[in-house]
Scaffold this motif. Sequence first.
Motif, PDB file in Angstrom:
ATOM      1  N   GLU A  52     -11.755  16.826  11.022  1.00  0.00           N
ATOM      2  CA  GLU A  52     -11.057  18.179  10.882  1.00  0.00           C
ATOM      3  C   GLU A  52      -9.609  18.327  11.392  1.00  0.00           C
ATOM      4  OE1 GLU A  52     -14.037  20.643  12.620  1.00  0.00           O
ATOM      5  OE2 GLU A  52     -15.654  20.107  11.178  1.00  0.00           O
ATOM      6  N   ARG A  53      -9.575  17.911  12.580  1.00  0.00           N
ATOM      7  CA  ARG A  53      -8.429  17.986  13.094  1.00  0.00           C
ATOM      8  C   ARG A  53      -7.210  17.419  12.407  1.00  0.00           C
ATOM      9  NH1 ARG A  53      -9.269  16.019  17.790  1.00  0.00           N
ATOM     10  NH2 ARG A  53      -8.458  13.879  17.453  1.00  0.00           N
ATOM     11  N   GLU A  54      -7.281  16.103  11.989  1.00  0.00           N
ATOM     12  CA  GLU A  54      -6.496  15.049  11.640  1.00  0.00           C
ATOM     13  C   GLU A  54      -6.197  15.545   9.919  1.00  0.00           C
ATOM     14  OE1 GLU A  54      -4.436  13.066  13.141  1.00  0.00           O
ATOM     15  OE2 GLU A  54      -5.381  14.277  14.701  1.00  0.00           O
ATOM     16  N   GLN A  55      -7.245  15.974   9.250  1.00  0.00           N
ATOM     17  CA  GLN A  55      -7.128  16.532   7.890  1.00  0.00           C
ATOM     18  C   GLN A  55      -5.958  17.856   7.917  1.00  0.00           C
ATOM     19  OE1 GLN A  55     -10.796  17.091   5.809  1.00  0.00           O
ATOM     20  NE2 GLN A  55     -10.789  14.687   5.467  1.00  0.00           N
ATOM     21  N   ARG A  56      -6.454  18.517   9.041  1.00  0.00           N
ATOM     22  CA  ARG A  56      -5.588  19.905   9.056  1.00  0.00           C
ATOM     23  C   ARG A  56      -4.196  19.642   9.345  1.00  0.00           C
ATOM     24  NH1 ARG A  56      -5.355  25.146   7.542  1.00  0.00           N
ATOM     25  NH2 ARG A  56      -7.556  25.485   8.086  1.00  0.00           N
ATOM     26  N   ARG A  57      -4.004  18.477  10.395  1.00  0.00           N
ATOM     27  CA  ARG A  57      -2.545  18.080  10.865  1.00  0.00           C
ATOM     28  C   ARG A  57      -1.844  17.721   9.554  1.00  0.00           C
ATOM     29  NH1 ARG A  57      -2.081  13.774  14.449  1.00  0.00           N
ATOM     30  NH2 ARG A  57       0.061  14.321  14.337  1.00  0.00           N
ATOM     31  N   ILE A  58      -2.601  16.873   8.574  1.00  0.00           N
ATOM     32  CA  ILE A  58      -2.082  16.264   7.161  1.00  0.00           C
ATOM     33  C   ILE A  58      -1.609  17.389   6.394  1.00  0.00           C
ATOM     34  CG2 ILE A  58      -2.284  14.925   5.299  1.00  0.00           C
ATOM     35  CD1 ILE A  58      -3.855  12.776   7.282  1.00  0.00           C
ATOM     36  N   ALA A  59      -2.567  18.309   6.079  1.00  0.00           N
ATOM     37  CA  ALA A  59      -2.294  19.436   5.271  1.00  0.00           C
ATOM     38  C   ALA A  59      -1.021  20.481   5.766  1.00  0.00           C
ATOM     39  CB  ALA A  59      -3.599  20.416   5.249  1.00  0.00           C
ATOM     40  N   ASP A  60      -1.083  20.528   7.159  1.00  0.00           N
ATOM     41  CA  ASP A  60       0.147  21.471   7.708  1.00  0.00           C
ATOM     42  C   ASP A  60       1.300  20.494   7.795  1.00  0.00           C
ATOM     43  OD1 ASP A  60      -1.565  23.357   7.964  1.00  0.00           O
ATOM     44  OD2 ASP A  60      -1.828  23.163  10.088  1.00  0.00           O
ATOM     45  N   GLY A  61       1.429  19.401   7.206  1.00  0.00           N
ATOM     46  CA  GLY A  61       2.851  18.592   7.158  1.00  0.00           C
ATOM     47  C   GLY A  61       3.293  17.896   8.776  1.00  0.00           C
ATOM     48  N   GLU A  62       1.976  18.035   9.614  1.00  0.00           N
ATOM     49  CA  GLU A  62       2.510  17.410  10.949  1.00  0.00           C
ATOM     50  C   GLU A  62       2.158  15.926  11.109  1.00  0.00           C
ATOM     51  OE1 GLU A  62      -0.137  19.736  13.668  1.00  0.00           O
ATOM     52  OE2 GLU A  62       0.906  21.521  12.926  1.00  0.00           O
ATOM     53  N   ARG A  63       1.435  15.412  10.075  1.00  0.00           N
ATOM     54  CA  ARG A  63       1.196  13.827  10.175  1.00  0.00           C
ATOM     55  C   ARG A  63       1.234  13.601   8.793  1.00  0.00           C
ATOM     56  NH1 ARG A  63      -4.440  10.718  11.599  1.00  0.00           N
ATOM     57  NH2 ARG A  63      -3.767   8.512  10.870  1.00  0.00           N
ATOM     58  N   PRO A  64       1.849  12.329   8.391  1.00  0.00           N
ATOM     59  CA  PRO A  64       2.138  11.776   7.070  1.00  0.00           C
ATOM     60  C   PRO A  64       0.784  11.501   6.588  1.00  0.00           C
ATOM     61  CG  PRO A  64       3.490  10.565   8.581  1.00  0.00           C
ATOM     62  CD  PRO A  64       2.702  11.489   9.464  1.00  0.00           C
ATOM     63  N   TYR A  65       0.572  11.547   5.302  1.00  0.00           N
ATOM     64  CA  TYR A  65      -0.732  11.289   4.759  1.00  0.00           C
ATOM     65  C   TYR A  65      -1.128  10.067   4.703  1.00  0.00           C
ATOM     66  CZ  TYR A  65      -4.478  10.928   0.799  1.00  0.00           C
ATOM     67  OH  TYR A  65      -5.495  10.643   0.597  1.00  0.00           O
ATOM     68  N   VAL A  66      -2.642  10.072   4.971  1.00  0.00           N
ATOM     69  CA  VAL A  66      -3.408   8.863   5.095  1.00  0.00           C
ATOM     70  C   VAL A  66      -4.615   9.242   4.249  1.00  0.00           C
ATOM     71  CG1 VAL A  66      -2.311   7.689   7.180  1.00  0.00           C
ATOM     72  CG2 VAL A  66      -4.312   9.027   7.325  1.00  0.00           C
ATOM     73  N   THR A  67      -5.464   8.025   3.681  1.00  0.00           N
ATOM     74  CA  THR A  67      -6.553   8.217   2.796  1.00  0.00           C
ATOM     75  C   THR A  67      -7.716   8.770   4.077  1.00  0.00           C
ATOM     76  OG1 THR A  67      -7.382   6.315   3.009  1.00  0.00           O
ATOM     77  CG2 THR A  67      -5.874   6.917   1.159  1.00  0.00           C
ATOM     78  N   SER A  68      -8.738   9.421   3.391  1.00  0.00           N
ATOM     79  CA  SER A  68      -9.873   9.714   4.174  1.00  0.00           C
ATOM     80  C   SER A  68     -10.468   8.124   4.896  1.00  0.00           C
ATOM     81  CB  SER A  68     -11.008  10.490   3.424  1.00  0.00           C
ATOM     82  OG  SER A  68     -11.741   9.474   2.551  1.00  0.00           O
ATOM     83  N   ASP A  69     -10.351   7.206   4.107  1.00  0.00           N
ATOM     84  CA  ASP A  69     -10.747   5.843   4.563  1.00  0.00           C
ATOM     85  C   ASP A  69     -10.123   5.570   6.061  1.00  0.00           C
ATOM     86  OD1 ASP A  69     -12.235   5.398   2.162  1.00  0.00           O
ATOM     87  OD2 ASP A  69     -10.206   4.698   1.268  1.00  0.00           O
TER      88      ASP A  69
END
Length: 231
Positions: A52-69
């Motif tokens: 939940e935290r990392e998906q939110r960070r990615i959606a918020d632009g705080e982390r570059p996109y990586v797949t759910s894998d």
Amino acid sequence: MSELEIDAVVFDVLGTLVDEPAGLRAGISALDRSLDDAGTERLLSLWQRHIEREQRRIADGERPYVTSDTLDREAAQLVADAEGVGDQGGGAVAALALAGRRLPPWPDTVAGLARLAEQFPLIGLSNASRKALLALNAHAGLRWHQALSAEDARTYKPDPAVYQLAVTVSGRPPERLLMVATHAWDLRAAQHHGLRTAYVSRPVGDPPTPSDRFDLYADDLADLAAQLGRA
């Protein structure tokens, strides 16, 4: 609310159609057979918080996109480290990372999708990667007219770009699509993007608050199909 007139139904998958916690518990238990229920729940919570935290960070632009894998692999490593297992089992972490592809459907899911497919085109819209979604659909017996992964938008729900995938693929305006989920946060985001919304009750998920105003509230997919039939 205005009369509900829709051309396609869009489904969240994880939690809404499959019992995600049950599948992850099974994977965690396989990692360490000595775990009791409390220990399994502790590690499950660790996994869920990370995702939940990392998906939110990615959606918020705080982390570059990586797949759910990638996120699943990270979560599996965290769980293994917390349990002191590491990867001594020769691929134990890799096996645990795939637990999210082996999730059981809810008892009403398969028949409910079949019934709804007689009325509407069905679109799956998941934060799971393309590979994970393919394996998950096959394992749980989910049948779609179209299955969409957030990977195609390179972000995660509740980013509007994910909901736009369903709008683009369907070729219909958002108000002609019905988003179905057991997560109120998911429905709020879809609602903000213009989609109509239906909450389906599950033992897991994010229940609506008193201030939420969704178009439909259903006990299960059979109830949802019945309501849409009347509509």
